[in-house]
Motif scaffolding. Structure first.
Motif, PDB file in Angstrom:
ATOM      1  N   MET A 130      12.476  -8.425  -7.197  1.00  0.00           N
ATOM      2  CA  MET A 130      11.468  -7.538  -6.936  1.00  0.00           C
ATOM      3  C   MET A 130      10.707  -8.077  -5.906  1.00  0.00           C
ATOM      4  O   MET A 130       9.481  -8.559  -6.098  1.00  0.00           O
ATOM      5  N   ARG A 131      11.048  -7.860  -4.499  1.00  0.00           N
ATOM      6  CA  ARG A 131      10.316  -8.696  -3.357  1.00  0.00           C
ATOM      7  C   ARG A 131      10.014  -7.265  -2.411  1.00  0.00           C
ATOM      8  O   ARG A 131      10.853  -6.557  -2.483  1.00  0.00           O
ATOM      9  N   PHE A 132       8.949  -7.439  -1.903  1.00  0.00           N
ATOM     10  CA  PHE A 132       8.298  -6.326  -1.038  1.00  0.00           C
ATOM     11  C   PHE A 132       7.858  -7.073   0.341  1.00  0.00           C
ATOM     12  O   PHE A 132       7.416  -8.238   0.351  1.00  0.00           O
ATOM     13  N   ASN A 189       9.435  -0.823  -2.170  1.00  0.00           N
ATOM     14  CA  ASN A 189       9.501  -2.217  -1.582  1.00  0.00           C
ATOM     15  C   ASN A 189       8.954  -2.408  -0.237  1.00  0.00           C
ATOM     16  O   ASN A 189       9.206  -3.492   0.713  1.00  0.00           O
ATOM     17  N   GLU A 190       7.890  -1.438   0.234  1.00  0.00           N
ATOM     18  CA  GLU A 190       7.051  -1.665   1.241  1.00  0.00           C
ATOM     19  C   GLU A 190       5.708  -1.006   1.280  1.00  0.00           C
ATOM     20  O   GLU A 190       5.574   0.031   0.726  1.00  0.00           O
ATOM     21  N   PRO A 209      17.214  -7.099  -3.102  1.00  0.00           N
ATOM     22  CA  PRO A 209      16.295  -6.165  -3.449  1.00  0.00           C
ATOM     23  C   PRO A 209      16.735  -4.661  -3.008  1.00  0.00           C
ATOM     24  O   PRO A 209      17.659  -4.528  -1.991  1.00  0.00           O
ATOM     25  N   LYS A 218      12.220  -3.052  -8.674  1.00  0.00           N
ATOM     26  CA  LYS A 218      11.522  -2.870  -7.552  1.00  0.00           C
ATOM     27  C   LYS A 218       9.874  -2.319  -7.631  1.00  0.00           C
ATOM     28  O   LYS A 218       9.658  -2.304  -8.722  1.00  0.00           O
ATOM     29  N   TRP A 219       9.467  -2.296  -6.731  1.00  0.00           N
ATOM     30  CA  TRP A 219       8.057  -1.869  -6.630  1.00  0.00           C
ATOM     31  C   TRP A 219       7.907  -0.526  -5.789  1.00  0.00           C
ATOM     32  O   TRP A 219       8.557  -0.447  -4.762  1.00  0.00           O
ATOM     33  N   VAL A 257      14.218  -0.584   1.472  1.00  0.00           N
ATOM     34  CA  VAL A 257      12.960   0.108   1.623  1.00  0.00           C
ATOM     35  C   VAL A 257      13.183   1.653   1.938  1.00  0.00           C
ATOM     36  O   VAL A 257      14.235   2.084   2.745  1.00  0.00           O
TER      37      VAL A 257
END
Length: 353
Positions: free
Chosen positions: A223-225, A153-154, A307, A139-140, A310
């Motif tokens: 790993m998408r945001f 993720n945002e 994912p 994740k981010w 958020v």
């Protein structure tokens, strides 16, 4: 002739499918000056190379037609060996094109250097919004050091506001990429990279697509945001809502939490094995080391198949981003940075007494 027509139709269909049947070609439909400049450089390079490719294709077809066996009017010169004019064209034009491409590459590498701060029309450096991006497994995590909030993720930022991303990783090497706004920059453990960018218009309601562009394990596809470029007023409203613990009033699908500290951050790491792999590890574990690894794999769980939701944090532990980097630098050149930090604090306290 029939095979040629079928081949052309097949290639045309494949091209249409690859471009989304005429849909949005993200790299050529940028929404910021950095991505726009990079797109222009790419298209200029393509146009320059087509100056060689298109004439070569045309001449190959024309020569084949002109010198076909049934054309008795074509010149027959079996002893022909050299033409100065042809040599000049064949070597001169590509050399000129390569020289132009080399200049464009040199200029673009400096103009769109991700470490180069953005300036306004007068060439003056403007205030940047700093956002710290951490590639976590899988994740981010985004930390706003000035606003003292964090997200997963945002990421949100104001339109026409220069953004400075400070990027690192808490596991393997990744690549931070928002195609609409800028090029990709690698995220590496124990290191900090930078990316400067700007959005010159608001994003759609769903935001711009961001993701990891570097394979880093089974769960890297999750790993998408989403990157939201909003007005100054909307950004400030969102920050205040998150700090007050009411971030879900802006994004009802998000999860609101309190503080992102080292203990909370440690819980974010996902598993990197499938369910069947974990079951096999547990069933085949015999030695204490194997049993410990199996228990650790069970604790983390399998790698994600969607994912991470958020998540908003209303506060962040001070210097968390630096602590993440120093985790991998603690024994660099034999120096324990964490211990050195504690010693420095103790020394300062002793001097104060």
């Amino acid at each position: 002739m029939r095979q040629t027509i079928l081949a052309v139709l097949s290639l045309s269909t494949l091209a249409a499918l690859l471009t989304g049947c005429g849909g949005d070609i993200v790299l050529l439909n940028s929404k910021g000056p950095v991505a726009s400049g990079q797109s222009d450089l790419m298209m200029k390079a393509i146009y320059l190379m087509l100056l060689v490719v298109i004439p070569s294709v045309i001449m190959a077809l024309w020569f084949g037609w002109k010198y076909r066996a049934s054309n008795k009017d074509a010149d027959y010169k079996p002893t022909w060996a050299h033409s100065t004019a042809i040599e000049i064209v064949v070597w001169g034009i590509p050399c000129i094109i390569i020289a132009i491409l080399a200049y464009l590459t040199w200029w673009g590498s400096h103009q769109y250097d991700p470490y180069r701060p953005l300036t306004n029309a007068q060439g003056e450096m403007e205030d940047h919004l700093k956002i710290q991006a951490v590639a976590e497994q899988f994740k981010w995590v985004f930390i706003y050091p000035e606003q003292q909030i964090a997200t997963i993720n945002e990421v949100r930022f104001p339109v026409n506001k220069p953004i400075e991303f400070q990027i690192t990783s808490n596991f393997t090497m990744n690549s931070f990429f928002i195609p609409k706004l800028a090029g990709q920059v690698y995220a590496m453990a124990g290191m900090q990279t930078k990316l400067h960018m700007l959005a010159d218009q608001p994003s759609p309601a769903e935001g711009y697509r961001g993701f990891s562009a570097n394979y880093s394990g089974y769960g890297f596809t999750q790993m998408r945001f989403r990157a939201h470029a909003v007005s100054d007023a909307d950004f400030n409203t969102w920050v205040e809502a998150v700090k007050a613990g009411k971030g879900t009033s802006i994004n009802p699908e998000a999860v609101q939490k309190t503080v992102l500290d080292q203990a909370e951050f440690a819980t974010l790491k996902d598993g990197d094995r499938s369910k069947h792999q974990i079951e096999a590890m547990v069933n085949n574990a015999h030695t204490p080391e194997e049993i410990a690894l199996a228990h650790e794999a069970e604790r983390k769980g399998p790698f994600p198949t969607k994912p991470h939701v958020v998540t908003y944090y209303s506060s962040v532990e001070p210097d968390l981003f630096k602590r993440i980097i120093n985790t991998y630098m603690s024994n660099y050149h034999g120096a324990d940075h964490a211990a050195a930090g504690h010693a420095s604090v103790e020394h300062t306290a002793a001097v104060g007494e």
